[in-house]
Each structure stands twice: as structure tokens, then as C-alpha cells.
Design an enzyme around this catalytic site. Structure first.
Site, PDB file in Angstrom:
ATOM      1  N   LYS A 169       0.646  -1.288  -0.029  1.00 42.08           N
ATOM      2  CA  LYS A 169       0.235  -0.272  -0.045  1.00 42.08           C
ATOM      3  C   LYS A 169       0.809   1.170   0.116  1.00 42.08           C
ATOM      4  O   LYS A 169       1.744   1.378   0.764  1.00 42.08           O
ATOM      5  CB  LYS A 169      -1.212  -0.050   1.296  1.00 42.08           C
ATOM      6  CG  LYS A 169      -1.799  -1.009   1.352  1.00 42.08           C
ATOM      7  CD  LYS A 169      -3.467  -0.568   0.420  1.00 42.08           C
ATOM      8  CE  LYS A 169      -4.254  -2.080   0.141  1.00 42.08           C
ATOM      9  NZ  LYS A 169      -5.038  -1.346  -0.907  1.00 42.08           N
ATOM     10  N   LYS A 273     -13.093  -6.734  -7.923  1.00 44.35           N
ATOM     11  CA  LYS A 273     -13.706  -6.911  -6.568  1.00 44.35           C
ATOM     12  C   LYS A 273     -15.499  -7.189  -6.872  1.00 44.35           C
ATOM     13  O   LYS A 273     -16.178  -6.261  -6.893  1.00 44.35           O
ATOM     14  CB  LYS A 273     -13.281  -5.518  -5.709  1.00 44.35           C
ATOM     15  CG  LYS A 273     -12.027  -5.361  -5.389  1.00 44.35           C
ATOM     16  CD  LYS A 273     -11.837  -4.336  -4.357  1.00 44.35           C
ATOM     17  CE  LYS A 273     -10.815  -3.419  -3.806  1.00 44.35           C
ATOM     18  NZ  LYS A 273      -9.039  -4.453  -3.813  1.00 44.35           N
TER      19      LYS A 273
HETATM   20  O1  LIG Z   1      -5.777  -7.015  -3.104  1.00 48.08           O
HETATM   21  C1  LIG Z   1      -6.219  -7.008  -2.345  1.00 48.08           C
HETATM   22  O2  LIG Z   1      -4.417  -7.918  -2.240  1.00 48.08           O
HETATM   23  C2  LIG Z   1      -6.502  -7.272  -0.726  1.00 48.08           C
HETATM   24  C3  LIG Z   1      -7.606  -6.377  -0.594  1.00 48.08           C
HETATM   25  C4  LIG Z   1      -6.833  -4.824  -1.089  1.00 48.08           C
HETATM   26  O3  LIG Z   1      -6.371  -4.871  -1.173  1.00 48.08           O
HETATM   27  C5  LIG Z   1      -7.725  -3.285  -0.696  1.00 48.08           C
HETATM   28  C6  LIG Z   1      -8.776  -4.358   0.484  1.00 48.08           C
HETATM   29  C7  LIG Z   1      -9.628  -3.139   1.170  1.00 48.08           C
HETATM   30  C8  LIG Z   1     -10.191  -2.611   0.457  1.00 48.08           C
HETATM   31  C9  LIG Z   1      -9.498  -1.623  -0.735  1.00 48.08           C
HETATM   32  C10 LIG Z   1      -8.662  -2.826  -0.890  1.00 48.08           C
HETATM   33  C11 LIG Z   1      -7.767  -2.546  -2.194  1.00 48.08           C
HETATM   34  O4  LIG Z   1      -7.565  -3.062  -2.807  1.00 48.08           O
HETATM   35  O5  LIG Z   1      -7.435  -0.850  -2.759  1.00 48.08           O
HETATM   36 MG   LIG Z   2      -6.518  -1.278  -5.436  1.00 45.94          MG
END
Ligand SMILES: O=C(O)CCC(=O)c1ccccc1C(=O)O
Ligand SMILES: [Mg+2]
Length: 367
Positions: A169, A273
């Protein structure tokens, strides 16, 4: 999947699950996860079966709230006939309007139908395309916005556990710190696949600077480098090989926009998603679209419980031709969950639970 059935009951329970530590992204902070566990009872001939689903819109991710979903579910008719699960949009149009609610109700129906057929959901979905499902799917280790030392330690730990891909992240810390984090992970783990997720935090100017500096570090994918309002222009203006590494995530909502981005042929990958896209079936339509266009697909969760994560894992397993690695290694973020056993991840692969439907039954009474 074209078995006609009668939906007899559609019930839900509100559940709050505690996280092991707050999830911090560039745009939000989550300490617990609130969701609806949905239970559908269907009748087909003389058979009565139940299936489970999860409705868990993530605050800040979409306009829909758990309260909207409850209100709509309370008002939805049951005692209705389906000629197939896909008929959900016509049979329960108000449910179909809210993506997370549609995801949860569709999942409960798919789970019930798969249990009726005594087959796992992944097999039900794969057989529609004449495929055999995978028994396990490749997953990435998702690492939060920690400082450089902690990021390196987390990436090393993931590599030692056998993950071949990490997603960091980014965007929550100063850019110079992010660049140092990424460079240090690359140095510590020379063969690891590295992905980044900025959750739209960078300005186009910042994103350009970061992306220019990153090509030496061999970054696989950068998820949502800029906010949705800048994304399409950003991609249009990026050179071809940079665009090939950029994947929309927030920009994939609504699903119609994901179709547009895929069809435009300008991006190399897409993050899907199902919780945000209205369910496994609408997401499978997007995957088919992406496969036709040669766009890589990463399936991901929205911080769902074991029910929602398993659903996404079944979808991933139904597509042996979609390599991932997928964003499914988030079970460890939950201090309590709806499945008895934790997700089985070995060497960066998530093993599907054996059994019909989702492969487990969440405990309805204690939920
Ligand atoms: O995609 C992944 O590796 C895990 C999930 C994840 O990153 C995520 C989880 C909750 C909210 C947003 C996100 C995202 O991908 O931005
Ligand atoms: Mg993402």
C-alpha cells in the site's frame, strides 16, 4: 446453472467482526468490519437447501451503506420463482441495484444451488465455460502502509512463507518514504514480484514522477495510482509500457466503467472486486471481456469475512486461465471470523475448501 428453483426464505444477521489491527489505507482507517450474513432457502423439486452469502459494503468505497442494504432486503419479496440465478436482476430488481447486496444475495443462491448439485461453487462456475476448476489459486501478500523497516520485514516474511508476490500500500506516506520502501523491498527480495496500490492518492504529476523512477525496480502492477476523476486521462497520456502496468481498482466501479476501460484496450491489467461489482456472475462477464482483450485480471476482496473471501476464491478457481496472483490473503486481518478454520495458504497458494457450495457453513446461530 439453469436449474429453476423457488426462493422460500431470505434472512440475514448483522455481524461485527474485529480486525487484528486497524487497516489503514491512503483514504480510510477500519477497526472492525460490519456485514450482513445472508441465508437463502431454496426449493427445487422436493429438495430444500440453504446457502450463505455476505453483504459488506466498505464505508468510503461506495455510496451504498449497510443500512440501505437492510432496508432494501426487508422490503424485498421472497416466495419467488427463479429460472436461473442470473434472473436475480428481473426477480429482485431492488436488490440488484445495490452491488454489495446483489453480491451477497447472488452468493447465497449460488451456494444453495451448488449444494443442491453437491458440487463446489468453482466447479459450477467453471463448468459453464467447459473448464475444470483449480484446486488452489495463487495469491499475493498485501502489506499495509508501514514504515520502511517494517515494510521490508513484512515482505521478507511473506517471501519466507513462499509468497512470490507482494502488494505494498502506497500513497499514505510521503512519496520519498514510499520510494525508499519500494527500493528497499526490491533490494531485500530481488526475485519477488512487487505490486503497488496507491488507492488513488497521488496527483497525476506525483504519479508520473513515481512511475518514472520505478521502472528500474521492476514493478509488476500499480493499482489506481490517481483518483478516478483523473484516471482515464492519466492512462491516455501515459506511454504504452507505463499504461501496461497500471490497473484500475476504484475506477472499475460502476461495472460499466470497468467494461469501458477494458474495451478501450489502454490498460494492461484490471483489479476486480466482486463485492463492489454486484457479484460473481457480473464479475465473470468482466473477466470474459478482459480475457478476450488480453487484459490481465487480478481478483480482489473488499475486506470480507471468510464467506466473501471464499466466494472470490471460488471465482478465481473457476478461471484456470487467469493467473493472478489474486488479492485474497487478507484472512489474517480478522481477529474473529465466520469460518472455523483459517484460510489455508501454503507457498503463496490458497487451497479451496473441499465440499459443496462454499465448502463450509458459517455458524448462523452464533453469527
Ligand atoms: O487486493 C488485495 O491484495 C487485498 C485487498 C485490498 O487491498 C483492499 C482491501 C480493502 C479495501 C481496498 C483494498 C484495495 O485493493 O484497495
Ligand atoms: Mg486497490
Amino acid at each position: 446453472m439453469n436449474t429453476p428453483f423457488h426462493l422460500q426464505k431470505l434472512e440475514y444477521r448483522e455481524v461485527d467482526l474485529e480486525l487484528t489491527k486497524p487497516l489503514v489505507t491512503s483514504s480510510a482507517r477500519y477497526e472492525t468490519r460490519s456485514l450482513l450474513l445472508v441465508r437463502a432457502q431454496i426449493r427445487a423439486g422436493e429438495h430444500l437447501v440453504e446457502g450463505f452469502g455476505e453483504v459488506s459494503p466498505l464505508p468510503g468505497w461506495s455510496d451504498e451503506t449497510l443500512a440501505n442494504c437492510i432496508e432494501t432486503l426487508d422490503a424485498a419479496p421472497t416466495d419467488v420463482e427463479f429460472d436461473a440465478v442470473r434472473a436475480l436482476d428481473e426477480v429482485l430488481p431492488t436488490v440488484a441495484e445495490l452491488p454489495s447486496l446483489r453480491f451477497g444475495v447472488e452468493l447465497a443462491l449460488l451456494d444453495a444451488l451448488a449444494r443442491l448439485r453437491e458440487t463446489p461453487i468453482c466447479r459450477l462456475l467453471a463448468s459453464e465455460r467447459g473448464r475444470m476448476p483449480l484446486a488452489s489459486v495463487s495469491v499475493q501478500a498485501t502489506i499495509g502502509a508501514k514504515g520502511p523497516d517494517e515494510t521490508v520485514a513484512a515482505a521478507r516474511a511473506a517471501a519466507d512463507e513462499g509468497f512470490n508476490c507482494v502488494k505494498l500500500k502506497v500513497g499514505a506516506l510521503p512519496i520519498a518514504t514510499d520510494i525508499a520502501r519500494i527500493a528497499r523491498v526490491r533490494e531485500a527480495c530481488p526475485t519477488l514480484m512487487i505490486r503497488l496500490d496507491a488507492n488513488g492518492a497521488w496527483t497525476p504529476q506525483q504519479a508520473r514522477e513515481v512511475l518514472e523512477g520505478l521502472w528500474k525496480l521492476n514493478i509488476d502492477i500499480v493499482e489506481q495510482p490517481v483518483a478516478p476523476e483523473h484516471f482515464d486521462t492519466f492512462v491516455d497520456e501515459a506511454d504504452a509500457l507505463t499504461a501496461a502496468c497500471i490497473a484500475p481498482d476504484e475506477s472499475c466501479v460502476p461495472a460499466a466503467h470497468a467494461h469501458e476501460l477494458i474495451d478501450a484496450g489502454k490498460i494492461g491489467a484490471v483489479v476486480l472486486k466482486p463485492q463492489a461489482l454486484g457479484g460473481l456472475l457480473p464479475t465473470s462477464t468482466l473477466i470474459d471481456d478482459a480475457l478476450r482483450k488480453g487484459v490481465r485480471v487480478v481478483l480482489s476482496t473488499l475486506l470480507e469475512s471468510a464467506v466473501g473471501r471464499s466466494a472470490v476464491a471460488h471465482l478465481a478457481a473457476a478461471y484456470p486461465d487467469v493467473l493472478g496472483p489474486h488479492g485474497l490473503a487478507t484472512g489474517g486481518w480478522f481477529a474473529s471470523d465466520l469460518a472455523e478454520a483459517p484460510d489455508s495458504i501454503l507457498d503463496g497458494s490458497l487451497r479451496l475448501r473441499h465440499g459443496s457450495g462454499l465448502g463450509f457453513e458459517p455458524d448462523w446461530r452464533s453469527a
